[in-house]
Design an enzyme around this catalytic site. Structure first.
Site, PDB file in Angstrom:
ATOM      1  N   HIS A  55       6.176  75.832  38.675  1.00 48.44           N
ATOM      2  CA  HIS A  55       5.012  75.262  39.494  1.00 48.44           C
ATOM      3  C   HIS A  55       3.711  75.338  38.605  1.00 48.44           C
ATOM      4  O   HIS A  55       2.922  75.886  39.021  1.00 48.44           O
ATOM      5  CB  HIS A  55       5.083  75.692  40.972  1.00 48.44           C
ATOM      6  CG  HIS A  55       6.206  75.577  41.713  1.00 48.44           C
ATOM      7  ND1 HIS A  55       7.139  76.683  42.183  1.00 48.44           N
ATOM      8  CD2 HIS A  55       6.511  74.568  42.474  1.00 48.44           C
ATOM      9  CE1 HIS A  55       8.059  76.114  43.100  1.00 48.44           C
ATOM     10  NE2 HIS A  55       7.829  74.918  42.976  1.00 48.44           N
ATOM     11  N   HIS A  57       4.756  70.140  35.801  1.00 52.59           N
ATOM     12  CA  HIS A  57       5.570  69.806  36.957  1.00 52.59           C
ATOM     13  C   HIS A  57       4.787  68.791  37.810  1.00 52.59           C
ATOM     14  O   HIS A  57       5.245  67.655  38.156  1.00 52.59           O
ATOM     15  CB  HIS A  57       6.133  71.000  37.663  1.00 52.59           C
ATOM     16  CG  HIS A  57       6.581  70.552  39.069  1.00 52.59           C
ATOM     17  ND1 HIS A  57       7.737  69.780  39.470  1.00 52.59           N
ATOM     18  CD2 HIS A  57       6.050  70.829  40.491  1.00 52.59           C
ATOM     19  CE1 HIS A  57       7.826  69.660  40.654  1.00 52.59           C
ATOM     20  NE2 HIS A  57       6.752  70.114  41.207  1.00 52.59           N
ATOM     21  N   HIS A  80       0.010  68.191  44.869  1.00 51.95           N
ATOM     22  CA  HIS A  80       0.897  68.817  45.975  1.00 51.95           C
ATOM     23  C   HIS A  80       1.442  70.199  45.531  1.00 51.95           C
ATOM     24  O   HIS A  80       1.926  70.831  46.452  1.00 51.95           O
ATOM     25  CB  HIS A  80       2.349  67.770  45.798  1.00 51.95           C
ATOM     26  CG  HIS A  80       3.135  68.032  44.803  1.00 51.95           C
ATOM     27  ND1 HIS A  80       2.943  67.644  43.270  1.00 51.95           N
ATOM     28  CD2 HIS A  80       4.379  68.877  44.833  1.00 51.95           C
ATOM     29  CE1 HIS A  80       3.991  68.138  42.684  1.00 51.95           C
ATOM     30  NE2 HIS A  80       4.920  68.795  43.528  1.00 51.95           N
ATOM     31  N   ASP A  81       1.110  70.713  44.325  1.00 52.68           N
ATOM     32  CA  ASP A  81       1.340  72.221  44.148  1.00 52.68           C
ATOM     33  C   ASP A  81       0.165  72.779  43.524  1.00 52.68           C
ATOM     34  O   ASP A  81       0.282  73.841  42.967  1.00 52.68           O
ATOM     35  CB  ASP A  81       2.448  72.199  43.168  1.00 52.68           C
ATOM     36  CG  ASP A  81       3.947  72.155  43.736  1.00 52.68           C
ATOM     37  OD1 ASP A  81       4.159  72.645  44.992  1.00 52.68           O
ATOM     38  OD2 ASP A  81       4.902  71.798  43.203  1.00 52.68           O
ATOM     39  N   ASP A  92       9.743  64.884  43.729  1.00 53.64           N
ATOM     40  CA  ASP A  92       9.333  66.434  43.534  1.00 53.64           C
ATOM     41  C   ASP A  92      10.781  66.856  43.305  1.00 53.64           C
ATOM     42  O   ASP A  92      10.688  68.131  42.780  1.00 53.64           O
ATOM     43  CB  ASP A  92       8.767  66.861  45.051  1.00 53.64           C
ATOM     44  CG  ASP A  92       8.385  68.299  44.794  1.00 53.64           C
ATOM     45  OD1 ASP A  92       7.992  68.651  43.707  1.00 53.64           O
ATOM     46  OD2 ASP A  92       8.154  68.929  45.946  1.00 53.64           O
TER      47      ASP A  92
END
Length: 340
Positions: free
Chosen positions: A53, A57, A93-94, A207
């Site tokens: 993560h 990524h 998103h992360d 994802d």
């Protein structure tokens, strides 16, 4: 990884700049070039050096989202502001992910868990972090020239999209998508009144797309996510917590990938491919080939022993053949590559 090396660890800044400009984000929404650059630099810096993560990524998810929107044609049924929200959500998103999943945070009762009351802990943290720092700093406030209504719409979409990357929502979202396809058919242009579903599907697909890559890339992603899971398992052991599924050092890479592809990725991609023939032609063959690769590497002795153990322990508790079958499936739980 090549982009990470070529840019000196600035892959999100470079890819984000190129993709946002491809979609005309700055011109359409009055985002100044310097502000967008500063915001992308901020986002890049907020991604930690986790095995999986991390910014690489996130950049991969962003470029996959860009591909689905453009080459695969999903952009046909989306407005400009929805495309903007989609790209921003993929980018962040992360952000700030610490390498531990929601299960760990709940059981360890971390500050993040307490902050968000155990509800989609990581996902809520990602969105909160981005808005807190973006809106409070004029040098990187990409929403400065938005109307109140535009800012509210983008915020609502970003929250919805990022929270739906929580893997615990996978099956419910998949069921909703199946129902929408049954109602509207597979023509993308007929989905204009169901765009929120489309947006969530695109980001979730991007994802979990690692096993759908050529084998050399899929293998590397699989190894990285398992290394991150092992590190979590080590910490859980040290803290006296139950070791989360797939986080123990005894987790077999091949078996975990077989489960993830068979139960999560392959069915989901096959469903989306009904709408996007490009995915069926380009991606599904990689999934099938990679699944075959992992099956050849699987240790048959360990698999047989594990399945017998689980079936005897759980299946014998009920006379139902269905219960025994479910127990067999639990003997090989899928590896979860998203931040649950």
């Amino acid at each position: 990884w090549a982009l990470h090396a070529a840019t000196g660890g600035r892959e999100m800044e470079v890819a984000g700049w190129a993709i946002f400009n491809h979609w005309g984000v700055s011109a359409k929404f009055g985002i100044e070039a310097g502000v967008l650059k500063a915001w992308l630099k901020f986002v890049q810096a907020q991604y930690l050096q986790n095995q999986f993560h991390n910014a690489t990524h996130a950049t991969d998810v962003l470029q996959t989202t860009h591909y689905v929107l453009s080459a695969a044609g999903f952009a046909k049924c989306l407005s400009d502001i929805e495309i903007l929200a989609m790209l921003f959500a993929a980018t962040v998103h992360d952000v700030g992910h610490d390498g531990f999943n929601n299960s760990y945070h709940k059981l360890a009762i971390t500050d993040r868990a307490m902050m968000f009351n155990d509800q989609s802990i990581q996902e809520n943290f990602h969105v909160s972090l981005v808005f807190e720092h973006t809106l409070n700093d004029p040098t990187k406030n990409i929403f400065a020239n938005f109307s109140v209504e535009q800012r509210a719409e983008v915020r609502q979409l970003l929250i919805k999209l990022v929270l739906d990357t929580d893997m615990s929502r996978h099956f419910s979202n998949m069921q909703a998508f199946q129902a929408a396809i049954a109602e509207r058919g597979s023509d993308v242009e007929k989905w204009a009144n169901a765009t929120e579903t489309v947006l969530c599907i695109i980001l979730h697909l991007a994802d979990i797309s690692n096993p759908a890559r050529p084998l050399d890339k899929a293998k590397k992603w699989a190894e990285l996510v398992l290394e991150e899971f092992w590190a979590q398992g080590d910490k859980e052991t040290a803290q006296g917590l139950p070791v989360s599924p797939n986080c123990g050092r005894g987790t077999e890479l091949a078996s975990s990938q077989i489960g993830f592809i068979s139960y999560i990725v392959q069915p989901f991609f096959a469903l989306v491919a009904d709408m996007l023939p490009e995915l069926r032609e380009l991606v599904l063959p990689h999934l099938a080939a990679n699944l075959d690769h992992w099956k050849k590497l699987q240790d048959p002795v360990k698999v047989t022993a594990r399945r017998k153990s689980v079936v005897l322990r759980e299946g014998s508790q009920s006379a139902s053949p269905l219960a025994a079958a479910a127990a067999t499936a639990r003997a090989n739980p899928p590896i979860r590559e998203t931040n649950q």
